[in-house]
Design an enzyme around this catalytic site. Structure first.
Site, PDB file in Angstrom:
ATOM      1  N   ASN A   8       0.864  -1.179   0.000  1.00 13.49           N
ATOM      2  CA  ASN A   8       0.000   0.000   0.000  1.00 13.49           C
ATOM      3  C   ASN A   8       0.904   1.233   0.000  1.00 13.49           C
ATOM      4  OD1 ASN A   8      -1.864   1.977   0.518  1.00 13.49           O
ATOM      5  ND2 ASN A   8      -2.798   0.934   2.277  1.00 13.49           N
ATOM      6  N   ARG A  89      -2.229  -1.822  -3.791  1.00 19.15           N
ATOM      7  CA  ARG A  89      -3.446  -1.034  -3.640  1.00 19.15           C
ATOM      8  C   ARG A  89      -3.332   0.195  -4.530  1.00 19.15           C
ATOM      9  NH1 ARG A  89      -4.852   3.148   1.059  1.00 19.15           N
ATOM     10  NH2 ARG A  89      -6.989   3.584   0.433  1.00 19.15           N
ATOM     11  N   HIS A 178     -12.151   3.278  -0.346  1.00 20.27           N
ATOM     12  CA  HIS A 178     -12.125   2.255   0.722  1.00 20.27           C
ATOM     13  C   HIS A 178     -12.867   0.972   0.320  1.00 20.27           C
ATOM     14  CE1 HIS A 178     -12.030   5.912   3.643  1.00 20.27           C
ATOM     15  NE2 HIS A 178     -10.792   5.474   3.484  1.00 20.27           N
ATOM     16  N   GLY A 208     -11.916   6.034   9.887  1.00 18.95           N
ATOM     17  CA  GLY A 208     -10.539   6.165  10.357  1.00 18.95           C
ATOM     18  C   GLY A 208     -10.159   7.618  10.159  1.00 18.95           C
ATOM     19  N   GLY A 210      -9.356   8.890   7.199  1.00 20.45           N
ATOM     20  CA  GLY A 210     -10.326   9.081   6.121  1.00 20.45           C
ATOM     21  C   GLY A 210     -11.561   8.278   6.506  1.00 20.45           C
ATOM     22  N   ARG A 239     -10.433  16.512   6.625  1.00 21.34           N
ATOM     23  CA  ARG A 239     -11.235  16.836   5.438  1.00 21.34           C
ATOM     24  C   ARG A 239     -12.652  17.266   5.827  1.00 21.34           C
ATOM     25  NH1 ARG A 239     -10.034  11.332   2.299  1.00 21.34           N
ATOM     26  NH2 ARG A 239      -8.193  11.049   3.568  1.00 21.34           N
ATOM     27  N   ASP A 283      -6.818  13.896  15.425  1.00 20.93           N
ATOM     28  CA  ASP A 283      -6.901  12.566  16.027  1.00 20.93           C
ATOM     29  C   ASP A 283      -8.058  12.523  17.025  1.00 20.93           C
ATOM     30  OD1 ASP A 283      -6.442  10.277  17.768  1.00 20.93           O
ATOM     31  OD2 ASP A 283      -4.505  10.124  16.752  1.00 20.93           O
ATOM     32  N   ARG A 285      -8.712  10.658  19.418  1.00 21.44           N
ATOM     33  CA  ARG A 285      -8.336  10.475  20.832  1.00 21.44           C
ATOM     34  C   ARG A 285      -8.084  11.815  21.502  1.00 21.44           C
ATOM     35  NH1 ARG A 285      -4.348   5.839  18.892  1.00 21.44           N
ATOM     36  NH2 ARG A 285      -4.256   7.377  17.231  1.00 21.44           N
ATOM     37  N   GLU A 333     -13.382   0.889  14.960  1.00 27.94           N
ATOM     38  CA  GLU A 333     -12.997  -0.308  15.706  1.00 27.94           C
ATOM     39  C   GLU A 333     -12.696  -0.009  17.170  1.00 27.94           C
ATOM     40  OE1 GLU A 333      -9.699  -2.253  13.659  1.00 27.94           O
ATOM     41  OE2 GLU A 333     -10.749  -1.961  11.765  1.00 27.94           O
ATOM     42  N   ASN A 334     -12.204   1.222  17.428  1.00 23.83           N
ATOM     43  CA  ASN A 334     -11.647   1.490  18.765  1.00 23.83           C
ATOM     44  C   ASN A 334     -12.388   2.485  19.632  1.00 23.83           C
ATOM     45  OD1 ASN A 334      -9.186  -0.128  18.500  1.00 23.83           O
ATOM     46  ND2 ASN A 334      -8.716   1.317  16.846  1.00 23.83           N
ATOM     47  N   GLU A 382      -7.537  -4.827   4.801  1.00 24.65           N
ATOM     48  CA  GLU A 382      -7.397  -4.543   3.370  1.00 24.65           C
ATOM     49  C   GLU A 382      -6.246  -5.334   2.756  1.00 24.65           C
ATOM     50  OE1 GLU A 382      -7.622  -0.473   4.844  1.00 24.65           O
ATOM     51  OE2 GLU A 382      -8.612   0.051   2.966  1.00 24.65           O
TER      52      GLU A 382
HETATM   53  P1  ADP Z   1      -6.209   5.766   8.038  1.00 24.63           P
HETATM   54  O1  ADP Z   1      -7.397   6.373   7.362  1.00 24.63           O
HETATM   55  O2  ADP Z   1      -5.029   6.689   8.079  1.00 24.63           O
HETATM   56  O3  ADP Z   1      -5.901   4.348   7.606  1.00 24.63           O
HETATM   57  P2  ADP Z   1      -6.942   4.520  10.571  1.00 24.63           P
HETATM   58  O4  ADP Z   1      -8.055   3.640  10.126  1.00 24.63           O
HETATM   59  O5  ADP Z   1      -5.683   3.893  11.016  1.00 24.63           O
HETATM   60  O6  ADP Z   1      -6.663   5.691   9.548  1.00 24.63           O
HETATM   61  O7  ADP Z   1      -7.519   5.411  11.769  1.00 24.63           O
HETATM   62  C1  ADP Z   1      -6.721   6.370  12.371  1.00 24.63           C
HETATM   63  C2  ADP Z   1      -7.551   7.122  13.378  1.00 24.63           C
HETATM   64  O8  ADP Z   1      -8.141   6.222  14.307  1.00 24.63           O
HETATM   65  C3  ADP Z   1      -6.697   8.059  14.219  1.00 24.63           C
HETATM   66  O9  ADP Z   1      -6.601   9.309  13.630  1.00 24.63           O
HETATM   67  C4  ADP Z   1      -7.467   8.109  15.514  1.00 24.63           C
HETATM   68  O10 ADP Z   1      -8.289   9.277  15.486  1.00 24.63           O
HETATM   69  C5  ADP Z   1      -8.384   6.928  15.500  1.00 24.63           C
HETATM   70  N1  ADP Z   1      -8.215   6.043  16.662  1.00 24.63           N
HETATM   71  C6  ADP Z   1      -7.369   5.010  16.821  1.00 24.63           C
HETATM   72  N2  ADP Z   1      -7.520   4.465  18.061  1.00 24.63           N
HETATM   73  C7  ADP Z   1      -8.494   5.185  18.673  1.00 24.63           C
HETATM   74  C8  ADP Z   1      -9.130   5.132  19.961  1.00 24.63           C
HETATM   75  N3  ADP Z   1      -8.789   4.229  20.867  1.00 24.63           N
HETATM   76  N4  ADP Z   1     -10.084   6.053  20.237  1.00 24.63           N
HETATM   77  C9  ADP Z   1     -10.432   6.973  19.325  1.00 24.63           C
HETATM   78  N5  ADP Z   1      -9.890   7.068  18.115  1.00 24.63           N
HETATM   79  C10 ADP Z   1      -8.946   6.192  17.786  1.00 24.63           C
END
Ligand code: ADP
Length: 396
Positions: A8, A89, A178, A208, A210, A239, A283, A285, A333-334, A382
Site C-alpha cells: 500500500n 493497492r 475504501h 478512520g 479518512g 477533510r 486525532d 483520541r 474499531e476502537n 485490506e
Molecule cells: P487511516 O485512514 O489513516 O488508515 P486509521 O483507520 O488507522 O486511519 O484510523 C486512524 C484514526 O483512528 C486516528 O486518527 C485516531 O483518530 C483513531 N483512533 C485510533 N484508536 C483510537 C481510539 N482508541 N479512540 C479513538 N480514536 C482512535
C-alpha cells in the site's frame, strides 16, 4: 513455498504485509515512512520481533530496494523467487477497472493516466508498481482498486445532477473509496448474520482518518459517501466532507490567504474536519481527551457524529432497511464514545446498542438481542483482500 506481498504505497509512505499463501499466514509486515524526506523511518515486524531504523530514503524505488533487502537480511525469505505475487493497492481505478487486474505495461499506463482522479496517490502507486516489476520480474503483479467495489453503483447514485456533458466529456461522477475495506467487512458481517451475502442489506461505516459510509445490497455497493475524490461525504480528520461549492469562489474573493481553487481544495483536504473545527488535532483520541474543557473540541465531536448519523439515515432509506450496521477502521474499531454517540441517535430505526457490549476491545456483535438491525464491530483487513486477489489471479 508461495509468498505474496500486499503493498500500500502512499505519497510518502509504503505499508506492506507478507503472507504465506494460500494459508493466509502473516509472515511479516512493515512500514516505510517519510519517503523523500530526511530521516525516513523503516519498521519491520516479524514473529514477536520488531526492528526500527532511521535513514534517508529518497524515492519509492529505493524504498522497494530497502524492503527487499530487509526481507533477506532478516531471513524472512531465503531467495526472492519465493515471492510469487505482489498486490498493489491503487486508489483510483475510474470506470475502467471493475475488478483486480494483473499488471501489464498497458495497465500500468492506465493507472498513471488516472492520476487526475487521485493526484497524491496514483503516481505513488505507479512508482511502487514499477519498482517491484523491475526487481521481481517473475512475480505476478496485481493492482487492487479502492474504487472497484463501488463500480456496481446504479447511475442514479453515481451521477451528479450536472449537465450530462461533464460526465460524458470529463468523467465527473461519484467513484467512492475504501472499497476493499467495505467489501471485506460486509462479507464478514454476512457470516455473522448467518445468511448468504446475496440476501443481506448492510451499511458499513469505515471511519478512520479518512472515512466513508457505504450502502451494500446483496453484497454490491449501491451508494457510498465519498465522491469524485475522497474529499466528499462525512467529516473526517482533516477533510470537510460535504460542502456547498458556493463557498469556494466566495472564499477566494474574500480571504487574503486563499488565492485560487487549489488553495481552497488544499485547505478543505488538509486543514479542516476535526482538526479545523477543534483547532487542536485531527486525532479523535485528542478530541475526546479535550472536549470536556474545550468547547471547540466538543463541537468537532458533535459535528463528526452528526454527519455520520445523517449518512446512516440516508442509507437506511436507500436500502429500505438494513440487516446490519458495521463499524470498522481506526475510530470505528476502537472508539467506544464515538460509536455510543452515533448509535444514541438511531434508536427510532430499531438500532439498539447493548451498552455492556460496546466496550473497549469489542469485536463482533454489540447490539441488544431485540435490535432490529444488528450492530457489529469488525476489524478491517485490506491487506488480506489484496493477498487473496493476487492468489486468485496468479498465473505461475
Ligand atoms: P487511516 O485512514 O489513516 O488508515 P486509521 O483507520 O488507522 O486511519 O484510523 C486512524 C484514526 O483512528 C486516528 O486518527 C485516531 O483518530 C483513531 N483512533 C485510533 N484508536 C483510537 C481510539 N482508541 N479512540 C479513538 N480514536 C482512535
Amino acid at each position: 513455498m508461495s509468498k505474496t506481498l500486499a503493498v500500500n504505497a502512499g505519497s510518502s509512505s509504503m505499508k506492506w504485509q507478507m503472507y504465506e499463501m494460500p494459508e493466509e499466514k502473516v509472515l511479516a509486515k512493515g512500514l516505510i515512512e517519510r519517503i523523500g524526506l530526511k530521516d525516513s523511518i523503516i519498521t519491520v515486524k516479524f514473529g514477536d520481533q520488531k526492528e526500527e531504523r532511521v535513514f534517508d530514503i529518497p524515492d519509492h524505488t529505493e524504498a522497494v530496494h530497502v524492503l527487499l533487502d530487509d526481507l533477506k537480511r532478516l531471513s524472512i525469505v531465503e531467495e526472492f523467487t519465493e515471492i510469487t505475487g505482489v498486490g498493489h493497492r491503487v486508489v483510483a481505478g475510474g470506470e475502467l477497472f471493475k475488478k483486480s487486474t494483473v499488471v501489464t505495461p498497458e495497465v500500468l499506463q492506465q493507472v498513471k493516466d488516472l492520476s487526475a482522479l487521485a493526484p497524491l496517490h496514483n503516481p505513488a502507486n505507479a512508482a511502487g508498481i514499477e519498482a517491484f516489476l523491475n526487481l521481481l520480474p517473475d512475480a505476478t503483479s496485481v493492482v487492487v482498486f479502492d474504487t472497484a467495489f463501488h463500480t456496481t453503483m446504479p447511475e442514479k447514485a453515481f451521477r451528479y445532477p450536472l449537465p450530462k456533458k461533464y460526465y460524458t466529456e470529463h468523467a465527473v461522477r461519484k467513484y467512492g473509496a475504501h472499497g476493499t475495506s467495505h467489501e471485506y467487512v460486509a462479507h464478514e458481517a454476512a457470516k455473522l448474520l448467518g445468511k448468504p451475502i446475496e440476501e443481506t442489506k448492510i451499511i458499513t461505516a469505515h471511519i478512520g482518518n479518512g472515512a466513508s459510509i457505504t450502502a451494500i445490497n446483496g453484497g454490491k455497493s449501491v451508494d457510498t459517501s465519498m465522491g469524485f475524490t475522497p474529499l466528499a461525504g462525512v467529516m473526517m480528520g482533516t477533510r470537510t466532507g460535504e460542502m456547498d461549492p458556493s463557498v469556494f469562489p466566495y472564499l477566494i474573493e474574500n480571504d487574503s490567504e486563499l488565492k485560487n481553487a487549489q488553495d481552497v481544495v488544499d485547505m478543505m483536504n488538509k486543514k479542516s474536519g476535526l482538526f479545523g473545527v477543534s483547532g487542536i488535532s485531527s486525532d479523535m483520541r485528542d478530541i475526546i481527551g479535550a472536549k470536556d474543557e474545550n468547547p471547540d473540541a466538543q463541537l468537532a465531536f458533535e459535528m463528526y457524529v452528526d454527519r455520520i448519523q445523517k449518512y446512516i439515515g440516508q442509507y437506511l432509506a436507500v436500502l429500505n432497511g438494513a440487516d446490519a450496521l458495521v463499524f470498522t477502521a481506526g475510530i470505528g474499531e476502537n472508539s467506544v464514545p464515538v460509536r455510543a454517540a452515533i448509535l444514541e441517535g438511531l434508536t427510532w430505526f430499531g438500532i439498539e446498542v447493548a451498552p455492556d457490549k460496546n466496550d473497549w476491545g469489542a469485536v463482533g456483535e454489540i447490539s441488544k438481542a431485540s435490535s432490529r438491525v444488528k450492530i457489529y464491530v469488525i476489524p478491517t483487513d485490506e491487506e488480506l483482500v489484496i493477498a487473496r486477489d493476487v492468489e486468485s489471479l496468479k498465473t505461475k
